[in-house]
Design an enzyme around this catalytic site. Structure first.
Site, PDB file in Angstrom:
ATOM      1  N   LYS A  98       0.838  -1.196   0.000  1.00  0.00           N
ATOM      2  CA  LYS A  98       0.000   0.000   0.000  1.00  0.00           C
ATOM      3  C   LYS A  98       0.879   1.255   0.000  1.00  0.00           C
ATOM      4  O   LYS A  98       0.698   2.157  -0.786  1.00  0.00           O
ATOM      5  CB  LYS A  98      -0.886  -0.041   1.248  1.00  0.00           C
ATOM      6  CG  LYS A  98      -1.882   1.054   1.372  1.00  0.00           C
ATOM      7  CD  LYS A  98      -2.848   0.723   2.511  1.00  0.00           C
ATOM      8  CE  LYS A  98      -3.701   1.926   2.873  1.00  0.00           C
ATOM      9  NZ  LYS A  98      -4.643   1.645   3.953  1.00  0.00           N
ATOM     10  N   GLU A 101      10.555  -4.707   4.558  1.00  0.00           N
ATOM     11  CA  GLU A 101      10.630  -6.112   4.137  1.00  0.00           C
ATOM     12  C   GLU A 101      10.307  -6.259   2.651  1.00  0.00           C
ATOM     13  O   GLU A 101      11.016  -6.922   1.892  1.00  0.00           O
ATOM     14  CB  GLU A 101       9.633  -6.967   4.943  1.00  0.00           C
ATOM     15  CG  GLU A 101       9.964  -7.106   6.413  1.00  0.00           C
ATOM     16  CD  GLU A 101       9.339  -6.014   7.280  1.00  0.00           C
ATOM     17  OE1 GLU A 101       9.043  -4.908   6.761  1.00  0.00           O
ATOM     18  OE2 GLU A 101       9.151  -6.271   8.484  1.00  0.00           O
ATOM     19  N   GLY A 129      -5.034  -2.555   5.184  1.00  0.00           N
ATOM     20  CA  GLY A 129      -4.240  -3.690   4.690  1.00  0.00           C
ATOM     21  C   GLY A 129      -4.905  -5.030   4.938  1.00  0.00           C
ATOM     22  O   GLY A 129      -5.053  -5.856   4.030  1.00  0.00           O
ATOM     23  N   ARG A 130      -5.347  -5.267   6.176  1.00  0.00           N
ATOM     24  CA  ARG A 130      -5.895  -6.582   6.510  1.00  0.00           C
ATOM     25  C   ARG A 130      -7.300  -6.799   5.948  1.00  0.00           C
ATOM     26  O   ARG A 130      -7.879  -7.860   6.105  1.00  0.00           O
ATOM     27  CB  ARG A 130      -5.870  -6.784   8.032  1.00  0.00           C
ATOM     28  CG  ARG A 130      -6.476  -5.661   8.827  1.00  0.00           C
ATOM     29  CD  ARG A 130      -6.062  -5.736  10.290  1.00  0.00           C
ATOM     30  NE  ARG A 130      -6.571  -4.623  11.098  1.00  0.00           N
ATOM     31  CZ  ARG A 130      -5.976  -3.440  11.212  1.00  0.00           C
ATOM     32  NH1 ARG A 130      -4.862  -3.197  10.549  1.00  0.00           N
ATOM     33  NH2 ARG A 130      -6.487  -2.496  11.978  1.00  0.00           N
ATOM     34  N   GLU A 133      -4.846  -7.440  15.016  1.00  0.00           N
ATOM     35  CA  GLU A 133      -4.367  -6.101  14.676  1.00  0.00           C
ATOM     36  C   GLU A 133      -5.515  -5.092  14.792  1.00  0.00           C
ATOM     37  O   GLU A 133      -5.300  -3.919  15.071  1.00  0.00           O
ATOM     38  CB  GLU A 133      -3.771  -6.083  13.261  1.00  0.00           C
ATOM     39  CG  GLU A 133      -2.768  -4.966  13.061  1.00  0.00           C
ATOM     40  CD  GLU A 133      -1.913  -5.119  11.825  1.00  0.00           C
ATOM     41  OE1 GLU A 133      -0.687  -5.083  11.942  1.00  0.00           O
ATOM     42  OE2 GLU A 133      -2.470  -5.278  10.720  1.00  0.00           O
ATOM     43  N   HIS A 142      -4.818 -34.136  17.564  1.00  0.00           N
ATOM     44  CA  HIS A 142      -3.691 -34.943  18.052  1.00  0.00           C
ATOM     45  C   HIS A 142      -2.598 -34.046  18.618  1.00  0.00           C
ATOM     46  O   HIS A 142      -1.455 -34.466  18.741  1.00  0.00           O
ATOM     47  CB  HIS A 142      -3.153 -35.814  16.913  1.00  0.00           C
ATOM     48  CG  HIS A 142      -4.191 -36.769  16.418  1.00  0.00           C
ATOM     49  ND1 HIS A 142      -4.278 -38.062  16.872  1.00  0.00           N
ATOM     50  CD2 HIS A 142      -5.228 -36.589  15.562  1.00  0.00           C
ATOM     51  CE1 HIS A 142      -5.314 -38.652  16.294  1.00  0.00           C
ATOM     52  NE2 HIS A 142      -5.913 -37.781  15.499  1.00  0.00           N
ATOM     53  N   LYS A 164       9.146  -0.858  14.121  1.00  0.00           N
ATOM     54  CA  LYS A 164       9.692  -0.477  12.811  1.00  0.00           C
ATOM     55  C   LYS A 164      10.775   0.581  12.971  1.00  0.00           C
ATOM     56  O   LYS A 164      11.846   0.494  12.387  1.00  0.00           O
ATOM     57  CB  LYS A 164       8.582   0.127  11.936  1.00  0.00           C
ATOM     58  CG  LYS A 164       7.702  -0.861  11.227  1.00  0.00           C
ATOM     59  CD  LYS A 164       6.889  -0.100  10.190  1.00  0.00           C
ATOM     60  CE  LYS A 164       5.754  -0.939   9.652  1.00  0.00           C
ATOM     61  NZ  LYS A 164       4.843  -0.181   8.802  1.00  0.00           N
TER      62      LYS A 164
HETATM   63  C1  G6Q Z   1      -2.681  -4.223   7.912  1.00  0.00           C
HETATM   64  C2  G6Q Z   1      -1.504  -3.520   8.336  1.00  0.00           C
HETATM   65  C3  G6Q Z   1      -0.198  -4.127   7.900  1.00  0.00           C
HETATM   66  C4  G6Q Z   1       0.194  -3.806   6.455  1.00  0.00           C
HETATM   67  C5  G6Q Z   1       1.649  -4.231   6.253  1.00  0.00           C
HETATM   68  C6  G6Q Z   1       2.125  -3.979   4.841  1.00  0.00           C
HETATM   69  O1  G6Q Z   1      -3.802  -3.861   8.125  1.00  0.00           O
HETATM   70  O2  G6Q Z   1      -1.607  -2.184   8.017  1.00  0.00           O
HETATM   71  O3  G6Q Z   1      -0.182  -5.522   8.063  1.00  0.00           O
HETATM   72  O4  G6Q Z   1      -0.648  -4.454   5.568  1.00  0.00           O
HETATM   73  O5  G6Q Z   1       2.465  -3.529   7.165  1.00  0.00           O
HETATM   74  O6  G6Q Z   1       2.019  -2.633   4.508  1.00  0.00           O
HETATM   75  P1  G6Q Z   1       2.197  -2.157   3.035  1.00  0.00           P
HETATM   76  O7  G6Q Z   1       1.106  -2.742   2.211  1.00  0.00           O
HETATM   77  O8  G6Q Z   1       2.135  -0.655   3.065  1.00  0.00           O
HETATM   78  O9  G6Q Z   1       3.527  -2.657   2.565  1.00  0.00           O
END
Ligand code: G6Q
Length: 539
Positions: free
Chosen positions: A206, A212, A267-268, A353, A384, A504
């Site tokens: 996003k 990462e 994001g989620r 989250e 199990h 971060k």
């Molecule tokens: C989700 C969070 C988080 C996000 C990641 C990746 O709701 O905001 O998990 O999706 O940190 O972020 P980017 O899409 O900006 O790389």
């Protein structure tokens, strides 16, 4: 509004809990033969049986009264109308617009978001069709046979879970993989048997600044260049999914190959947006649209059904019941379908989250426990492993059992056995086995107590005919709304995630220190300084 725990409806639930806490499900089922008929909801292809919960016929009514007092109906309306309910980030929350198949106008800042949503979906579909038909070629003219998504968190878990869940609907000639971890092992193992000339990377971020993802994307770029030795190759082997066109262009991806989404997509909650591109490449645009249809059906149900017959509302309220009155700390999600093996991981992020907050929307500390720990594994494997604790441990673990009448792999009687376990477990958890029943089997002495199952362990059962794009859409949307329902009760903002920031920032400082190697500059506590030194020396 008064503090949650001082509200009349909350106090009433507290008293109700005291009346009910020692009542056994055996007794509740024994005195009401219609219990399951009265405690089930069917919607959007999903059947929810919530009768194996520690509730009486008036419990849901009391929980609904609390929901009403907390403004549930207005909160739902606010989300669907595009109001900026993510107040701390001043954003609307409109994952429902991404799957709004009836296409009514939804406005943010006076602008209808639907034309943008539809146009990105169309671009995604055109691109996916080209790749799937083999007309989109790599730089050397070879067909794309591998798609590697590079993203993390919300830009990884949703599509990764859904690609696994919908594998029977995928084009098997295309291999889809996901690289999320900054650990180089993830990239190395995901690409070791792939031919770069046949590989397309989807860089999903996003912000397009996530450490990462950007590190993995640069490594992927180099991997492509090492093979094709021409910068031009990047344009044929990389596409981006982002809200940040400037950063995408800086990376060297043609913004014509950028699939956009918007700041009102968390994001989620983003699998329904262009973040779902790897999924669409795998299952095709039609199946992807069916996934959206399923989620939309659940949205309509959530928006329209009365609170006491509303699946996400009832599930959310039951979760509040255990979390806040029974003191349950965790909630297990147990899908009896191997294709859902990443489902709990997705829900873990979605729920934890969203509702892992200790400060309310008003900036004040909350006055009760909020989001539980979400965890789970597919049945029957869990049986199990950790079910022992669920059956006989000291902790109460409410659980959702998710199963399907049909299988995609009809091999001998596997599926009957799977479903027998699925049903038997909820029966065993609810009713247990009394000491008298144990003795009747011939057991004596201290073993009697050890073989006794107290029972009275609550479960929801969600049953659908088949795991397909429609049911998966409905199922994921069900949990998304369940999260919101709980957030509304607890008064937290389920759509921000400030808790991710501190780690971060500190990681970027520690990275400089690991790479600089200057002992004099280490100014952390003794533990952190010592660990940095050790890593530096040992690497
Ligand atoms: C989700 C969070 C988080 C996000 C990641 C990746 O709701 O905001 O998990 O999706 O940190 O972020 P980017 O899409 O900006 O790389």
């Amino acid at each position: 509004m008064s503090k949650l725990t001082e509200m009349m409806e909350w106090l009433d639930l507290g008293a109700h809990y005291n009346d009910l806490k020692d009542v056994h499900l055996r007794e509740l089922f024994g005195k009401d033969l219609e219990r399951t008929n009265n405690m089930s909801i069917e919607a959007c292809g999903l059947f929810l049986d919530y009768s194996k919960n520690r509730i009486q016929d008036d419990t849901v009514g009391k929980l609904v009264a609390l929901a009403e007092a907390c403004g549930m109906k207005d909160a739902v309306k606010a989300m669907f109308s595009g109001r900026k309910i993510n107040e701390s980030e001043d954003r609307a929350v409109l994952h429902i617009a991404l799957r709004n198949r009836r296409n009514n106008a939804i406005e943010v800042d006076g602008e209808n978001v639907m034309p943008g949503v539809n146009s990105v979906l169309e671009r995604m579909a055109n691109f996916a069709n080209e790749v799937r038909a083999g007309t989109w070629k790599g730089y050397t003219g070879r067909q794309i046979l591998n798609v590697v998504n590079i993203g993390i968190g919300g830009s990884d878990l949703g599509p990764a879970m859904a690609c696994e869940a919908l594998k029977p609907f995928s084009k098997r000639e295309i291999t889809v993989r996901f690289v999320s971890n900054v650990d180089s092992t993830h990239f190395a193992e995901a690409t070791r048997d792939l031919n770069p000339e046949e590989t397309l990377f989807v860089v999903a971020s996003k912000t397009f600044t996530t450490q990462e993802t950007m590190t993995n994307a640069q490594t992927a770029r180099q991997w492509v260049l090492d093979s094709m030795k021409d910068e031009e190759a990047v344009a044929r082997h990389f596409v981006a999914v982002s809200t940040n066109a400037d950063e995408v262009a800086k990376f060297g991806i043609n913004t014509e190959l950028m699939f956009e989404f918007w700041d009102w997509v968390g994001g989620r909650y983003s699998v329904w947006s262009a973040i779902g591109l790897p999924l669409m490449l795998s299952i095709g645009p039609l199946n992807f649209m069916t996934l959206l249809e399923g989620a939309h059906a659940m949205d309509c149900h959530f928006e329209e059904a009365p609170l006491w017959e509303n699946m996400p509302v009832v599930m959310g309220l039951l979760s509040v019941w255990y979390n806040n009155f029974f003191g349950a700390h965790t909630h297990a999600v147990l899908p009896y379908d191997q294709y859902l093996h990443r489902f709990a991981a997705h829900l873990q992020q979605l729920d934890m989250e969203s509702n892992g907050k200790s400060v309310g929307k008003d900036g004040e500390p909350v006055d009760c426990e909020t989001g539980p720990v979400i965890w789970g594994e597919p049945g029957t494997n869990g049986q199990h492993a950790f079910y022992q604790l669920m059956h006989q441990g000291t902790r109460l673990i409410p659980a959702d059992f998710i199963g399907f009448c049909k299988t995609h792999n009809n091999l001998s009687d596997h599926h009957d056995k799977l479903m027998a376990n699925f049903i038997a477990q909820t029966e065993a958890l609810a009713f247990g086995k009394t000491a008298d029943e144990v003795k009747a089997d011939g057991t004596e002495g201290t073993l009697v107590a050890q073989k006794t199952f107290e029972g009275n362990r609550p479960t929801n059962t969600i049953l659908a005919e088949e795991l397909n794009p429609f049911t998966l859409g409905a199922l994921v949307a069900l949990y998304e709304h369940r999260v919101y329902v709980q957030g509304v009760i607890w008064g937290v903002n389920s759509f921000d995630q400030w808790g991710v920031q501190l780690g971060k920032v500190l990681a970027s400082k520690v990275l400089d220190e690991i790479q600089a190697g200057d002992d004099a500059k280490l100014d952390h506590d003794s533990s952190t300084n010592g660990l940095i030194r050790r890593v530096r020396e040992g690497k």
